[in-house]
Design a protein around this motif. Structure first.
Motif, PDB file in Angstrom:
ATOM      1  N   ALA A   1      -5.114  -0.986  -7.526  1.00 31.24           N
ATOM      2  CA  ALA A   1      -4.405  -1.673  -8.808  1.00 31.24           C
ATOM      3  C   ALA A   1      -4.944  -1.078 -10.061  1.00 31.24           C
ATOM      4  CB  ALA A   1      -5.044  -2.774  -8.800  1.00 31.24           C
ATOM      5  N   VAL A   2      -4.213  -0.884 -11.151  1.00 34.09           N
ATOM      6  CA  VAL A   2      -4.528  -0.299 -12.183  1.00 34.09           C
ATOM      7  C   VAL A   2      -5.030  -1.420 -13.286  1.00 34.09           C
ATOM      8  CG1 VAL A   2      -3.750   1.106 -14.129  1.00 34.09           C
ATOM      9  CG2 VAL A   2      -3.121   1.795 -11.691  1.00 34.09           C
ATOM     10  N   ALA A   3      -5.932  -0.982 -13.781  1.00 38.28           N
ATOM     11  CA  ALA A   3      -6.511  -1.979 -14.853  1.00 38.28           C
ATOM     12  C   ALA A   3      -5.733  -2.405 -16.000  1.00 38.28           C
ATOM     13  CB  ALA A   3      -7.892  -1.729 -15.209  1.00 38.28           C
ATOM     14  N   ALA A   4      -5.547  -1.118 -16.756  1.00 39.73           N
ATOM     15  CA  ALA A   4      -5.074  -1.389 -18.124  1.00 39.73           C
ATOM     16  C   ALA A   4      -3.554  -1.323 -18.092  1.00 39.73           C
ATOM     17  CB  ALA A   4      -5.652  -0.546 -18.996  1.00 39.73           C
TER      18      ALA A   4
ATOM     19  N   PRO B   1       0.188  -2.701 -18.447  1.00 45.33           N
ATOM     20  CA  PRO B   1       1.032  -3.184 -17.295  1.00 45.33           C
ATOM     21  C   PRO B   1       1.947  -1.920 -17.156  1.00 45.33           C
ATOM     22  CG  PRO B   1       1.204  -4.374 -19.373  1.00 45.33           C
ATOM     23  CD  PRO B   1       0.021  -3.311 -19.667  1.00 45.33           C
ATOM     24  N   ARG B   2       2.363  -1.681 -15.922  1.00 42.30           N
ATOM     25  CA  ARG B   2       3.225  -0.609 -15.535  1.00 42.30           C
ATOM     26  C   ARG B   2       4.634  -0.999 -15.693  1.00 42.30           C
ATOM     27  NH1 ARG B   2       0.853   2.003 -10.390  1.00 42.30           N
ATOM     28  NH2 ARG B   2       0.560  -0.210 -10.053  1.00 42.30           N
TER      29      ARG B   2
ATOM     30  N   ARG C   1       5.156  -3.946  -9.100  1.00 39.12           N
ATOM     31  CA  ARG C   1       3.732  -3.470  -8.679  1.00 39.12           C
ATOM     32  C   ARG C   1       3.599  -3.406  -7.096  1.00 39.12           C
ATOM     33  NH1 ARG C   1       1.165  -8.036  -6.703  1.00 39.12           N
ATOM     34  NH2 ARG C   1       1.751  -9.770  -7.467  1.00 39.12           N
ATOM     35  N   PRO C   2       2.554  -2.595  -6.583  1.00 38.32           N
ATOM     36  CA  PRO C   2       2.823  -2.905  -4.903  1.00 38.32           C
ATOM     37  C   PRO C   2       2.601  -3.982  -4.646  1.00 38.32           C
ATOM     38  CG  PRO C   2       0.913  -1.580  -6.282  1.00 38.32           C
ATOM     39  CD  PRO C   2       1.523  -1.770  -7.114  1.00 38.32           C
TER      40      PRO C   2
ATOM     41  N   SER D   1       0.748  -7.006  -2.644  1.00 39.79           N
ATOM     42  CA  SER D   1      -0.745  -7.363  -2.399  1.00 39.79           C
ATOM     43  C   SER D   1      -0.703  -7.916  -0.948  1.00 39.79           C
ATOM     44  CB  SER D   1      -1.379  -8.333  -3.084  1.00 39.79           C
ATOM     45  OG  SER D   1      -1.457  -7.865  -4.473  1.00 39.79           O
ATOM     46  N   ARG D   2      -1.378  -7.426  -0.036  1.00 41.51           N
ATOM     47  CA  ARG D   2      -1.340  -7.940   1.121  1.00 41.51           C
ATOM     48  C   ARG D   2      -2.690  -8.852   1.646  1.00 41.51           C
ATOM     49  NH1 ARG D   2      -0.378  -2.784   3.050  1.00 41.51           N
ATOM     50  NH2 ARG D   2       1.771  -2.590   2.729  1.00 41.51           N
TER      51      ARG D   2
END
Lengths: 302, 368
Positions: A11-14, A16-17, A21-22, A24-25
């Motif tokens: 997960a990338v912090a800063a 928002p991409r 987003r991938p 979550s499992r």
């Protein structure tokens, strides 16, 4: 944590991409994915599924009546044209009896463990979460059961209660409850001292809410793993009880019972006599290996 | 200080209903702690009774004013974290009173634990251990809200609000699991969880200590910003003296379960009164290589809290220790009559200590 995320983007912090987003499992999703990619688990699962389906569909798939005796067709060898797996000492079709016996044996494998998981799990979680005197009381009572070897205990309880399916169920449940309570207690004690339980208490949540919301999700894994390893033991002990005449009574088909009655014919038709034992072996082995895979699939450092 | 007299104020007159915001007015301290004590029993042998006790917190008392940040410092094992847990009642105190904005906590007419915990929240040091690995961020935050009877929809909205507040985009983070976040992000989630129930007092127990320096600075700035926007009061527990200096209005120094010094941050850092505080402050490393420290200002470990030294608990490591220190336990007092209090015979006039003098606020500072 690195073991889990190694294959996935972290997960990338800063900032928002863009794009999605991938996903979550959850722990259970991850465990299930790992389990469903484990060849051993898949093979054993398939075997168990076949046996289970056969047992469930017994009346529709068996070619012969498992209770019909025939003095003329006693101990036909395996590979007989009409009776594929031969017949037993009373001329009953072995294949049909093995399939029908699976109903009993599988039931005796799963039901006591399921009951013991519920009862023992409940007792263990209560003991572990409450601690102190309640823990002491519950765990010392379960300790009493540890004084006897499990098979001996099952035989003793069945002996007192008398033969029969329900009594075997009761005795096996009593045998499996203490170890499951102990496993549940030890994992609950660990979880109870985690900071997130303290944090949950600090929000003013009640004990039950914390157990349901925080403790249960963290202790079910270890309890399930242990319970699944008990299934094979349960099948073996239940068969043992029937073998000793303390379980299912004749003419019902049950693998342990069949093993007992065919025992006398072992020099005449050895293969026939071995077949019920082979089924016990296959099923308990499969459930043991699945339990093993379950453990490694849940062994996720998250 | 008036703390010892004030502590009983809450019992008379104040109604036991749940307190609305700022009941006591700005002058009423948000929190008054008086004489709280926690001895942990050590059972010797399986059936033996409690023979000895670890005196983790032994008669700690202080006040926290509304809107201030009280820093709490001290060595490992001095009772900082136990004090924090006593304040939010994760551990039951053996003795002492806690008064929250005029209302005593516990007791027949006081606030219930649940009412208190709606106003006091805590952020733990270990950002990872304090998040349930099986719950999503959203579930973690809404858990406490639902426990307080807030419905699912409102709780979900509140979770989004607090995630926004701590600088995490809710749409990106609320469905994530703790293992997918970095240490700084996790600590932000912990802060969000604490803020979700809209507390007035947040206890930060080493909340930034486990973070690396750059993230620590970000989180500290976030905390300062949140304090301003939400009118929060902080109790900031840390072993990092520089950070405490940076964030605190007043600082409390603990040693072996006791408060030994308490004062405004500038006064305390510039002119520490207690020899222990002096030692602590001079143990900070300087950025300049010329100000190298050759020998540790404090040597040895704190004594065993099971059997603390008689009189002043610091005397075994104190360079000013005299006969009187072993005989009489020093009480907190203000040598200069101001807000800066210390429990040390050497700083208390007429105490019988040779360095104390007889009266008056003039104090000499012998160099160590």
């Amino acid at each position: 944590m690195s073991t889990l995320t190694s294959a996935e983007p972290i997960a990338v912090a800063a900032a928002p991409r863009k794009g999605r987003r991938p996903a979550s499992r959850s722990f259970w999703e991850t465990a299930w994915r790992r389990l469903s990619r484990d060849p051993v688990a898949l093979t054993c699962g398939a075997i168990l599924l076949v046996v289970l389906l056969a047992a469930l569909l017994a009346p529709w798939i068996t070619p012969h009546d498992p209770y019909r005796t025939s003095m003329a067709r006693r101990l036909l060898p395996v590979g007989d044209a009409r009776h594929w797996l031969g017949t037993d000492e009373l001329g009953r079709d072995l294949l049909a009896r093995l399939i029908y016996g699976g109903r009993m044996s599988l039931f005796m494998g799963f039901a006591p463990v399921a009951l013991a998981t519920l009862i023992g799990g409940f007792l263990g979680i209560v003991a572990g979460y409450c601690g102190g005197a309640i823990n002491m009381a519950i765990m010392r009572i379960t300790d009493v059961f540890y004084a006897f070897p499990s098979v001996l205990l099952a035989v003793a309880i069945s002996g007192v209660l008398g033969a029969g399916l329900v009594n075997s169920l009761v005795s096996l449940t009593l045998v499996f409850t203490p170890p499951l309570a102990r496993v549940a207690e030890s994992v609950t004690t660990q979880v109870r001292n985690q900071d997130y339980v303290e944090a949950a208490r600090a929000t003013g949540a009640s004990g039950w809410r914390i157990v349901l919301g925080h403790v249960l999700s963290n202790v079910t894994g270890p309890i399930l793993i242990y319970a699944s390893s008990m299934i094979s033991v349960s099948i073996v002990i239940a068969s043992g009880l029937s073998f000793l005449g303390l379980g299912v009574s004749p003419p019902n088909a049950e693998w342990g019972l069949m093993l007992n009655t065919l025992r006398q014919s072992i020099y005449v038709a050895p293969l026939n006599a071995v077949l019920p034992g082979l089924m016990i072996f296959i099923v308990s082995m499969s459930s043991n290996l699945i339990s093993d895979s379950l453990r490694s699939s849940m062994d996720v450092k998250v | 200080m008036s703390m010892f007299m004030r502590s009983r104020v809450g019992f008379d007159g104040s109604p036991a209903t749940a307190s609305a915001l700022d009941r006591g007015g700005p002058a009423q301290p948000l929190l008054i702690v008086d004489g709280i004590r926690k001895y942990f029993p050590i059972t010797s042998g399986r059936f033996g009774g409690a023979a000895t006790y670890v005196k983790a917190v032994d008669g700690v008392g202080f006040e926290v004013a509304k809107g201030e940040t009280l820093g709490v410092v001290g060595e490992s094992g001095c009772g900082k974290s136990t004090t924090a847990r006593l304040l939010i009642r994760l551990i039951e105190p053996d003795a002492g009173t806690i008064v929250l904005d005029g209302d005593p906590v516990g007791g027949p007419r006081g606030l219930t634990l649940r009412e208190m915990r709606r106003q006091v929240q805590m952020v733990f040091q270990d950002s990872y251990a304090s998040l349930n690995p099986r719950l999503t961020i959203k579930d973690t935050i809404t858990f406490g809200l639902k426990a307080n009877g807030i419905d699912r929809m409102t709780a979900a909205r509140r979770a989004q609000t607090v995630l926004d507040l701590v600088g995490l985009n809710p749409s990106m983070f609320d469905q994530r699991y703790p293992h997918e976040l970095s240490g700084g992000q996790r600590q932000r989630v912990n802060i969000a969880r604490a803020l979700a129930v809209e507390p007035r007092l947040v206890i930060l127990d080493e909340a930034v200590s486990a973070l690396d320096k750059s993230v620590e600075a970000q989180v500290l700035n976030l905390l300062r910003e949140l304090k301003r926007r939400l009118a929060l009061t902080y109790i900031f527990i840390s072993h990092d003296l520089n950070v405490v200096q940076h964030v605190s209005d007043r600082v409390l120094v603990m040693y072996l379960g006791k408060v030994i010094e308490l004062g405004p941050v500038d006064l305390l850092y510039q002119r520490p009164l207690h020899p222990y505080t002096e030692g602590l402050l001079s143990s900070r490393l300087s950025m300049s290589p010329r100000k190298r420290i050759d020998k540790p200002p404090l040597s040895g470990d704190p004594p065993n809290p099971i059997n603390p030294p008689s009189g002043c608990r610091f005397r075994t490591r104190c360079h000013l220790a005299e006969d009187i220190c072993g005989r009489l336990e020093p009480k907190l007092g203000a040598p200069s009559g101001g807000p800066h209090v210390v429990a040390c015979h050497a700083r208390t006039p007429s105490s019988g200590h040779s360095a104390a003098g007889t009266a008056g606020p003039t104090i000499t500072f012998p160099s160590p």
